[in-house]
Design a protein around this motif. Sequence first.
Motif, PDB file in Angstrom:
ATOM      1  N   GLY A  17       0.766  -1.465   0.253  1.00  0.00           N
ATOM      2  CA  GLY A  17      -0.154   0.176  -0.139  1.00  0.00           C
ATOM      3  C   GLY A  17       0.523   1.484   0.358  1.00  0.00           C
ATOM      4  O   GLY A  17       1.191   2.182  -0.806  1.00  0.00           O
ATOM      5  N   ARG A  18       1.874   1.025   0.899  1.00  0.00           N
ATOM      6  CA  ARG A  18       2.537   2.036   1.177  1.00  0.00           C
ATOM      7  C   ARG A  18       3.567   2.842  -0.139  1.00  0.00           C
ATOM      8  O   ARG A  18       4.066   3.895  -0.626  1.00  0.00           O
ATOM      9  CB  ARG A  18       3.713   2.104   1.560  1.00  0.00           C
ATOM     10  CG  ARG A  18       4.656   3.223   2.245  1.00  0.00           C
ATOM     11  CD  ARG A  18       5.938   2.840   3.154  1.00  0.00           C
ATOM     12  NE  ARG A  18       7.044   3.647   3.174  1.00  0.00           N
ATOM     13  CZ  ARG A  18       7.797   4.377   3.092  1.00  0.00           C
ATOM     14  NH1 ARG A  18       7.890   2.576   3.943  1.00  0.00           N
ATOM     15  NH2 ARG A  18       8.915   4.531   3.369  1.00  0.00           N
ATOM     16  N   ALA A  19       3.920   1.690  -0.882  1.00  0.00           N
ATOM     17  CA  ALA A  19       4.685   1.779  -2.564  1.00  0.00           C
ATOM     18  C   ALA A  19       3.794   2.417  -3.380  1.00  0.00           C
ATOM     19  O   ALA A  19       3.953   3.054  -4.349  1.00  0.00           O
ATOM     20  CB  ALA A  19       5.246   0.288  -2.718  1.00  0.00           C
ATOM     21  N   VAL A  20       2.300   2.288  -3.425  1.00  0.00           N
ATOM     22  CA  VAL A  20       1.306   2.086  -4.845  1.00  0.00           C
ATOM     23  C   VAL A  20       1.271   3.201  -4.442  1.00  0.00           C
ATOM     24  O   VAL A  20       0.905   4.058  -5.409  1.00  0.00           O
ATOM     25  CB  VAL A  20       0.480   1.373  -4.493  1.00  0.00           C
ATOM     26  CG1 VAL A  20      -0.984   2.059  -5.856  1.00  0.00           C
ATOM     27  CG2 VAL A  20       0.875  -0.331  -4.902  1.00  0.00           C
ATOM     28  N   ALA A  21       1.124   3.560  -3.134  1.00  0.00           N
ATOM     29  CA  ALA A  21       0.482   5.351  -2.471  1.00  0.00           C
ATOM     30  C   ALA A  21       1.711   6.018  -2.692  1.00  0.00           C
ATOM     31  O   ALA A  21       1.370   7.181  -3.558  1.00  0.00           O
ATOM     32  CB  ALA A  21       0.477   5.857  -0.783  1.00  0.00           C
TER      33      ALA A  21
END
Length: 413
Positions: A17-21
């Motif tokens: 999730g952090r990487a996509v954000a």
Amino acid sequence: METTGAEIEAVFRAEYGRAVAVLVRFLGDIDHAEEAVQDAFTTAVRTWPETGVPPSPAGWIITTARNRAVDRLRRESSRQSRHAEAARLYAPDATAEEGPVRDDRLRLIFTCCHPALSRQAQVALTLRLLGGLTTAQIARAFLVPEPTMAQRLVRAKAKIRDARIPYRVPRDADLPDRVAGVLAVVYLVFNEGYGGRPDLCREAIRLGRLLTELMPDEPEALGLLALMLLVESRRPARETPDGELVLLADQDRSRWDRELIAEGQELVRRCLRRDRPGPYQIQAAVNAVHSDAPDAAATDWWQIRRLYDQLMALAPSPVVALNRAVAVAETSGPQAALALTGQLDLDGYHAYHAVRADLLSRLDRRAEAAHAYEAALALTANPGERAVLERRRRELDERRTDPTPPAPPAEPP
């Protein structure tokens, strides 16, 4: 040290999730961001078994994904604008945004929860982008076929792109209109995690803390955070070593996390002082009452019943009514509660049948209880829940051969 697939999967769960954000902020496109992050994890699966997990797995994934995105842009076109875009992506601070909360995942959840999207689309997109759930997993959560959910996700992302929905935390003036949707989605992410994804629970709590920083005067944000903390405090006692679910009444309360309880109860007290009750605050208060009791027998069920009365007045729903019926069973007996459950349209909800099975068993209506247990089992695939239901079903069969007459049901006061 050789890296296993389980280690890479753990990094995926924690960091997807952090990487996509972060990549959405760089690229401005959700599909391209997802593709770049997935490419980065594919590379990790290929290289980490030989090189080991890097010291900063999240940094490695984000850097690799950004490099892959740059390479892709350069391959797609030789136009000067594309080269300029690729160069911009190498500048780490080029798209930094000032605001009350500088957090990429919070920006992404406000994007996913834009009012232009339906609530189901908001939840599904948040679970996909922040939780890293597969389309198949989300489809199971919504009880729809996988192709149907895939189409919903495609339409939601297209709507964000075509409507140019901004990737940012809304201005202060716009927050009140957006907060209900965001709180609902955060809580649904928490609930999804509580079924077996602790990382999703941690992420929901992290987002809940950020929302209280963003909106310190919003009591429902405080109530949601309190609710999640109090529920999460029971996780250490919620399963046996074999993975079987332990119901609240049977949990070893010495294993509950007292720090989370203290924090959650303090938030509930802050909400009470504000005197602006809402559904999350009332649910948090219910869990605070449970956390006050040293054992199940000491639970103040009359207080819980009064809280559910208040919740039914503010936000009535069949599930709230079912929970109230459980409190009625403890205060006025199983017969009164069973009559209430008969008025509910929850035939497709496994917990409804599980509650009725327990009430029927307490009334010694064994054949009906057995049928209700079978209905509950048919509606849940969760291994822990199935283990409890199957054990109780077996205990019911064993009671049929016990010549000891049952105790009479409790009389209402």
